[in-house]
Write a protein that holds these residues in place. Structure first.
Motif, PDB file in Angstrom:
ATOM      1  N   ALA A 143       0.394  -9.710 -10.210  1.00  0.00           N
ATOM      2  CA  ALA A 143      -0.204 -10.971  -9.667  1.00  0.00           C
ATOM      3  C   ALA A 143       0.919 -11.736  -9.186  1.00  0.00           C
ATOM      4  N   THR A 144       1.940 -11.233  -8.029  1.00  0.00           N
ATOM      5  CA  THR A 144       2.819 -12.327  -7.472  1.00  0.00           C
ATOM      6  C   THR A 144       2.118 -12.738  -6.386  1.00  0.00           C
ATOM      7  N   ASN A 145       2.566 -13.840  -5.774  1.00  0.00           N
ATOM      8  CA  ASN A 145       1.867 -14.739  -4.748  1.00  0.00           C
ATOM      9  C   ASN A 145       1.716 -13.803  -3.504  1.00  0.00           C
ATOM     10  N   PRO A 146       0.736 -13.846  -2.855  1.00  0.00           N
ATOM     11  CA  PRO A 146       0.270 -13.243  -1.590  1.00  0.00           C
ATOM     12  C   PRO A 146       1.155 -13.424  -0.374  1.00  0.00           C
ATOM     13  N   SER A 147       2.481 -13.500  -0.648  1.00  0.00           N
ATOM     14  CA  SER A 147       3.425 -13.995   0.440  1.00  0.00           C
ATOM     15  C   SER A 147       4.273 -12.613   0.514  1.00  0.00           C
ATOM     16  N   VAL A 148       5.088 -12.550   1.580  1.00  0.00           N
ATOM     17  CA  VAL A 148       6.134 -11.397   2.139  1.00  0.00           C
ATOM     18  C   VAL A 148       6.650 -10.881   0.965  1.00  0.00           C
ATOM     19  N   GLN A 149       7.571 -11.985   0.266  1.00  0.00           N
ATOM     20  CA  GLN A 149       8.264 -11.532  -0.937  1.00  0.00           C
ATOM     21  C   GLN A 149       7.552 -11.011  -1.870  1.00  0.00           C
ATOM     22  N   GLY A 150       6.335 -11.650  -2.068  1.00  0.00           N
ATOM     23  CA  GLY A 150       5.453 -11.413  -3.300  1.00  0.00           C
ATOM     24  C   GLY A 150       4.932  -9.815  -3.282  1.00  0.00           C
ATOM     25  N   GLU A 151       4.519  -9.309  -1.976  1.00  0.00           N
ATOM     26  CA  GLU A 151       4.179  -8.107  -1.627  1.00  0.00           C
ATOM     27  C   GLU A 151       5.072  -7.154  -1.852  1.00  0.00           C
ATOM     28  N   THR A 152       6.345  -7.583  -1.147  1.00  0.00           N
ATOM     29  CA  THR A 152       7.469  -6.668  -1.270  1.00  0.00           C
ATOM     30  C   THR A 152       7.713  -6.356  -2.800  1.00  0.00           C
ATOM     31  N   THR A 153       7.877  -7.387  -3.820  1.00  0.00           N
ATOM     32  CA  THR A 153       8.150  -7.225  -4.941  1.00  0.00           C
ATOM     33  C   THR A 153       6.967  -6.392  -5.655  1.00  0.00           C
ATOM     34  N   ALA A 154       5.738  -6.358  -5.298  1.00  0.00           N
ATOM     35  CA  ALA A 154       4.613  -5.551  -5.975  1.00  0.00           C
ATOM     36  C   ALA A 154       5.056  -4.044  -5.536  1.00  0.00           C
ATOM     37  N   LEU A 155       5.587  -3.781  -4.016  1.00  0.00           N
ATOM     38  CA  LEU A 155       6.002  -2.431  -3.749  1.00  0.00           C
ATOM     39  C   LEU A 155       6.998  -2.051  -4.510  1.00  0.00           C
ATOM     40  N   LEU A 156       7.940  -2.961  -4.724  1.00  0.00           N
ATOM     41  CA  LEU A 156       9.368  -2.115  -5.657  1.00  0.00           C
ATOM     42  C   LEU A 156       8.809  -2.089  -6.963  1.00  0.00           C
ATOM     43  N   ILE A 157       7.909  -2.705  -7.613  1.00  0.00           N
ATOM     44  CA  ILE A 157       7.355  -2.362  -9.078  1.00  0.00           C
ATOM     45  C   ILE A 157       6.482  -1.185  -9.027  1.00  0.00           C
ATOM     46  N   LYS A 158       5.794  -0.832  -8.067  1.00  0.00           N
ATOM     47  CA  LYS A 158       5.030   0.360  -7.586  1.00  0.00           C
ATOM     48  C   LYS A 158       6.199   1.609  -7.806  1.00  0.00           C
ATOM     49  N   ARG A 159       7.112   1.294  -7.044  1.00  0.00           N
ATOM     50  CA  ARG A 159       8.156   2.338  -6.769  1.00  0.00           C
ATOM     51  C   ARG A 159       8.770   2.691  -8.103  1.00  0.00           C
ATOM     52  N   LEU A 160       9.314   1.697  -8.981  1.00  0.00           N
ATOM     53  CA  LEU A 160       9.841   1.779 -10.203  1.00  0.00           C
ATOM     54  C   LEU A 160       9.155   2.302 -11.223  1.00  0.00           C
ATOM     55  N   LEU A 161       7.822   2.102 -11.026  1.00  0.00           N
ATOM     56  CA  LEU A 161       7.062   2.727 -12.198  1.00  0.00           C
ATOM     57  C   LEU A 161       6.337   3.964 -11.792  1.00  0.00           C
ATOM     58  N   ASN A 162       6.620   4.410 -10.589  1.00  0.00           N
ATOM     59  CA  ASN A 162       6.158   6.046 -10.071  1.00  0.00           C
ATOM     60  C   ASN A 162       6.256   6.905 -10.922  1.00  0.00           C
ATOM     61  N   GLU A 163       7.200   7.165 -11.519  1.00  0.00           N
ATOM     62  CA  GLU A 163       7.307   8.425 -12.347  1.00  0.00           C
ATOM     63  C   GLU A 163       6.575   8.466 -13.645  1.00  0.00           C
ATOM     64  N   MET A 164       6.144   7.113 -14.012  1.00  0.00           N
ATOM     65  CA  MET A 164       5.307   6.975 -15.345  1.00  0.00           C
ATOM     66  C   MET A 164       3.862   7.082 -15.255  1.00  0.00           C
ATOM     67  N   ASP A 165       3.298   7.381 -16.174  1.00  0.00           N
ATOM     68  CA  ASP A 165       1.758   7.554 -16.543  1.00  0.00           C
ATOM     69  C   ASP A 165       1.239   6.308 -16.457  1.00  0.00           C
ATOM     70  N   VAL A 166       1.238   5.327 -15.490  1.00  0.00           N
ATOM     71  CA  VAL A 166       0.875   4.154 -15.478  1.00  0.00           C
ATOM     72  C   VAL A 166       0.297   3.904 -14.085  1.00  0.00           C
ATOM     73  N   THR A 167      -0.981   3.137 -14.108  1.00  0.00           N
ATOM     74  CA  THR A 167      -1.587   2.742 -12.946  1.00  0.00           C
ATOM     75  C   THR A 167      -1.034   1.242 -12.465  1.00  0.00           C
ATOM     76  N   VAL A 168      -0.559   1.104 -11.328  1.00  0.00           N
ATOM     77  CA  VAL A 168      -0.048  -0.230 -10.799  1.00  0.00           C
ATOM     78  C   VAL A 168      -1.174  -0.640  -9.827  1.00  0.00           C
ATOM     79  N   THR A 169      -1.593  -1.899 -10.205  1.00  0.00           N
ATOM     80  CA  THR A 169      -2.829  -2.422  -9.344  1.00  0.00           C
ATOM     81  C   THR A 169      -2.153  -3.994  -8.845  1.00  0.00           C
TER      82      THR A 169
END
Lengths: 199, 199
Positions: A143-169
Motif C-alpha cells: 500500500a505504497t502511494n500511487p506514485s512512480v516511486q511507490g509503484e517501483t517499490t511495489a515491484l521491488l517487493i514483488k521481486r524480493l518475495l518471488n521465490e517465497m510461498d506468498v501472494t504479493v498484492t
C-alpha cells in the motif's frame, strides 16, 4: 519582529521552523502562548518532551510505538498471515481509520529513491522477507502511494518475495494517481483495499 | 487520529488548541516534533516555558517586558515627552518596525467595549493621566485601531486629558478604516504617524 522581548522573538523563531508556519503565524502562536495559563503551557511543553522520550519504533513492523511492540503487533486479534506495507505512519493511520484491514503492517519510512540514496537496505526489506519466511505469511499487500516511486517499490517487493510461498498484492487503483494516502476519504480507502490485485 | 500512540494523540490535541490550527495541521506539527532531534525539541519546550516565566508587563507602560521596565522605557534615547497609546503589543511592534516614532508607549491591552465589561479602569487610563501629569508629557498620540471602539477610546482619552496641558493627537487616516494595525505595511504606518491630527 524586533519590537518583541528576546524570549518571544526566540519562540517565534522556534515556531517558524515548523513546516508551513511563516513568521506571522509563528507570532500568532507565540501570542497564544503568552495569553495561555502557565499550567497549560507546562502541559504543552511536557507533551512535546513525552513524545520525544516515549515514542520509538516497533521492533517488528517499525510502526510508532510506546513499547518494544506497537499497539497493532501486540493485538492478538490481528491476522498475522497478511502484512500491509506502507511508506509511512500517516498511511498506516489512514488505513486503520478506513476499518478495511485487520492484518499487520510493515512501515518502510520512505520509498525506493536511488537519487536520494534510499535503497532496499534503508526500507527494512530484509526484515520484511524474514517475517514472511518465519511467520508463515500468506499475503503481502503493498500500500505504497500511487506514485512512480511507490509503484517501483511495489515491484521491488514483488521481486524480493518471488521465490517465497506468498501472494504479493497491490492496493486497488481507486486512490487517484499522484495523490497522497493521508488525504484519501475513508470509503475510497476501504474500496481500494477490497479491490486489491496481484502485482 | 485514533491510529497514533497516545502521546502523539495528546500532542495533536494540544496543538489543535492554538488559534487557526486544525487537526490536520496539528498532526503535521506533531510529525515534525517526531522527526526533530530531542535537543531541538527540548529547546522548543524550554523556550515556551521561558516565555511564561520571564515575560511580564512593564510597570510604566504595560508593554511586554523581561524586567520591571520594558526595553523602550529603559532606553534613555526615547522622547518621554510624547506617549503613543496602542491597543496591544502587536500594534506597538508594527509602529516600532515603521521607524516613525521615537517616543514612549502606553499599552491598553484592549479597547473601550462596555458590552464586554471593558471600561476606563481596565485600560489603565488613570495611569496614563498620572504619567502625563508627573512626567511633563506634551503630546499623547492615540494609535488605537481605526475601528468604532478605537475611535471611541480615542475620544475618551481626549476627554480624560482635557484639563491638562497636553496635546492629544490621533494617528492619521492613512491606515484603512476597519483594518488592523498589525497588517499595515511600514510605509503606510510611517505616513500615518507623520500626518497625525488633533482630536
Amino acid at each position: 519582529m524586533t519590537g518583541y522581548p528576546l524570549p518571544i522573538r526566540r519562540l517565534i523563531g522556534e515556531f517558524s521552523k515548523f513546516p508551513g508556519i511563516g513568521e506571522k503565524t509563528a507570532a500568532r502562536l507565540a501570542a497564544f502562548v503568552l495569553q495561555s495559563s502557565t499550567p497549560d503551557m507546562e502541559r504543552l511543553a511536557e507533551t512535546i518532551l513525552e513524545v520525544k522520550k516515549k515514542i520509538t519504533l516497533c521492533r517488528v513492523c517499525y510502526n510508532l510505538a510506546e513499547q518494544d511492540l506497537c499497539d497493532i503487533c501486540r493485538d492478538a486479534s490481528r491476522d498475522r498471515g497478511i502484512i500491509c506495507v506502507v511508506e509511512d505512519t500517516d498511511s498506516l493511520v489512514a488505513i486503520e481509520e478506513s476499518g478495511g484491514f485487520k492484518g499487520t503492517y510493515h512501515v518502510l519510512h520512505g520509498v525506493l529513491s536511488p537519487a536520494d540514496g534510499i535503497g532496499p537496505e534503508q526500507l527494512h526489506l530484509a526484515d520484511l522477507a524474514r517475517r514472511v519466511k518465519d511467520d508463515g505469511v500468506r499475503e503481502v499487500l503493498v500500500a505504497t502511494n500511487p506514485s512512480v516511486q511507490g509503484e517501483t517499490t511495489a515491484l521491488l517487493i514483488k521481486r524480493l518475495l518471488n521465490e517465497m510461498d506468498v501472494t504479493v498484492t497491490r492496493i486497488a487503483l481507486g486512490v487517484p494517481l499522484g495523490g497522497n494516502l493521508k488525504y484519501i476519504d475513508k470509503m475510497t480507502m476501504a474500496k481500494a483495499i477490497e479491490f486489491r490485485r496481484g502485482v
